[in-house]
Design a protein around this motif. Structure first.
Motif, mmCIF file in Angstrom:
data_model
loop_
_atom_site.group_PDB
_atom_site.id
_atom_site.type_symbol
_atom_site.label_atom_id
_atom_site.label_comp_id
_atom_site.label_asym_id
_atom_site.label_seq_id
_atom_site.Cartn_x
_atom_site.Cartn_y
_atom_site.Cartn_z
ATOM 1 N N ASP A 178 -26.644 12.358 -20.141
ATOM 2 C CA ASP A 178 -26.661 11.015 -20.701
ATOM 3 C C ASP A 178 -25.541 10.188 -20.063
ATOM 4 O OD1 ASP A 178 -24.867 12.767 -22.250
ATOM 5 O OD2 ASP A 178 -24.478 10.991 -23.465
ATOM 6 N N ASP A 182 -27.267 4.673 -21.628
ATOM 7 C CA ASP A 182 -28.187 5.226 -22.622
ATOM 8 C C ASP A 182 -27.770 4.891 -24.053
ATOM 9 O OD1 ASP A 182 -30.003 6.650 -20.832
ATOM 10 O OD2 ASP A 182 -28.299 7.965 -20.432
ATOM 11 N N TYR A 186 -31.322 3.659 -25.133
ATOM 12 C CA TYR A 186 -32.081 4.648 -25.906
ATOM 13 C C TYR A 186 -32.017 4.311 -27.401
ATOM 14 C CZ TYR A 186 -34.289 9.236 -26.619
ATOM 15 O OH TYR A 186 -35.172 10.251 -26.939
#
Length: 365
Positions: A178, A182, A186
């Motif tokens: 990650d 992110d 995300y």
């Protein structure tokens, strides 16, 4: 919808996907995704659009239902007393952990929880690990597939502690660590801080932007929200050759009164209900199965939707493209027909659509 015996066979949900079409990163700009529009019934005529064109693709007067849960930085990395590395992934929804919290004699807090604990060597019951930011984990009991019942200990704000030391738990098919980007990409733009606790994003929502939300509202589309704390089970493979033997993982859900009333109004006014993502759809159908209709609800659902199972609430679905042989592909096949969905997937592959969490989207209407 005609159901065949093949609809119940795991092997019927296989398809070949070139590895380069598995999206490893989000699109350069949020919302810069493609949208494959397919009818739920009738002749399979597919339209290739861009996600920003969604307001022009939705049925008139639609009510959109989205999952407002927020991804927790639930993946912790630490070191064992032996010097080896250890990894912990919290599986219990954060609100339930906090609800169970008890004070210890040192002024800290603790609660029992479920999680994945992984290390290079075998892990003993009773073994403890420290992960920084005051978070400690003691293994109480081992379960299947690396799952453990643990005692989680911390001080202060648990969500803040995870944010300080944890990592975004990217799906296993994203073959990279990650990154800082992110943390925002995300998450959906409408995720709520007080609904933090998912270990995966409700990925159909990743395409929405504030300007798109404004355009939807300007065109008269209503928006309501539910909460499903996405569990790691969303990535669990279906292992039964006959999918009817599969046991779905439980996930914690919340349907507020305002959303139940919005659905009742849409039904009365004969306006379609469009689920934004499979998690929203599972929430709606799970509550309808338990209660006979959508009503205010807080609790668990383990509903498994596969061909032949009824849909009581959703008329349409915004969704990403899903893994072969996954329960999510079975859900979409139950909604629109297995052969139709696989034909649409073949068209998407031939047209270089990007697949899975950071990939492109479909609208089934």
């Amino acid at each position: 919808m005609h159901i065949e015996e093949a609809d119940f066979l795991l092997q019927s949900y296989r398809f070949d996907l070139p590895q380069e079409q598995v999206a490893q990163f989000p699109p350069e700009e949020r919302g810069g995704s493609r949208l494959l529009v397919m009818p739920r019934n009738g002749e399979l005529t597919l339209r290739h659009e861009n996600f920003c064109d969604l307001p022009d693709c939705l049925p008139e007067g639609a009510l959109l239902i989205a999952n407002n849960s927020r991804v927790l930085q639930a993946r912790l990395l630490g070191t064992r007393s032996t010097g080896g590395k250890v990894e912990f992934l919290l599986l219990t929804p954060l609100p339930l952990v906090i609800e169970r919290a008890r004070a210890d004699k040192n002024g800290g807090l603790y609660a029992e929880a479920e999680g994945l604990v992984r290390s290079g060597g075998s892990i003993r019951e009773g073994e403890s690990f420290g992960f920084g930011a005051g978070i400690g984990v003691t293994v109480l009991e081992s379960g299947p597939f690396g799952q453990r019942r643990v005692r989680l200990s911390w001080t202060g704000d648990l969500a803040a502690a995870f944010a300080a030391t944890g990592h975004i738990p990217l799906p296993p098919y994203i073959k990279r660590p990650d990154a800082e980007d992110d943390l925002s990409r995300y998450q959906t733009v409408y995720s709520r801080q007080d609904k933090t606790g998912s270990v995966a994003a409700p990925t159909a929502g990743l395409h929405f932007t504030p300007p798109l939300r404004e355009r939807l509202a300007a065109k008269g589309f209503e928006w309501a929200e539910v909460t499903l704390y996405v569990g790691y089970g969303t990535f669990s493979p279906v292992r039964s050759s006959d999918i009817r033997s599969h046991r779905m993982h439980r996930e914690y859900i919340e349907v507020p009164e305002a959303t139940a009333l919005a659905i009742a109004r849409a039904r009365e006014e004969k306006r379609p209900v469009i689920a934004v993502g499979t998690t929203s759809l599972r929430t709606l159908e799970g509550v309808a199965e338990l209660c006979g209709r959508v009503q205010p609800y807080t609790g668990w659902t383990d509903i498994f939707l596969y061909p032949g199972r009824p849909f009581r609430v959703a008329d349409g679905l915004v969704t990403n493209f899903h893994l072969p042989e996954s329960s999510l592909l079975m859900l979409v096949s139950a909604f629109a027909g297995r052969k139709r969905v696989l034909d649409a997937y073949a068209e998407a592959i031939a047209n270089n659509y990007r697949f899975f969490s950071y990939g492109d989207a479909m609208l089934i209407r």
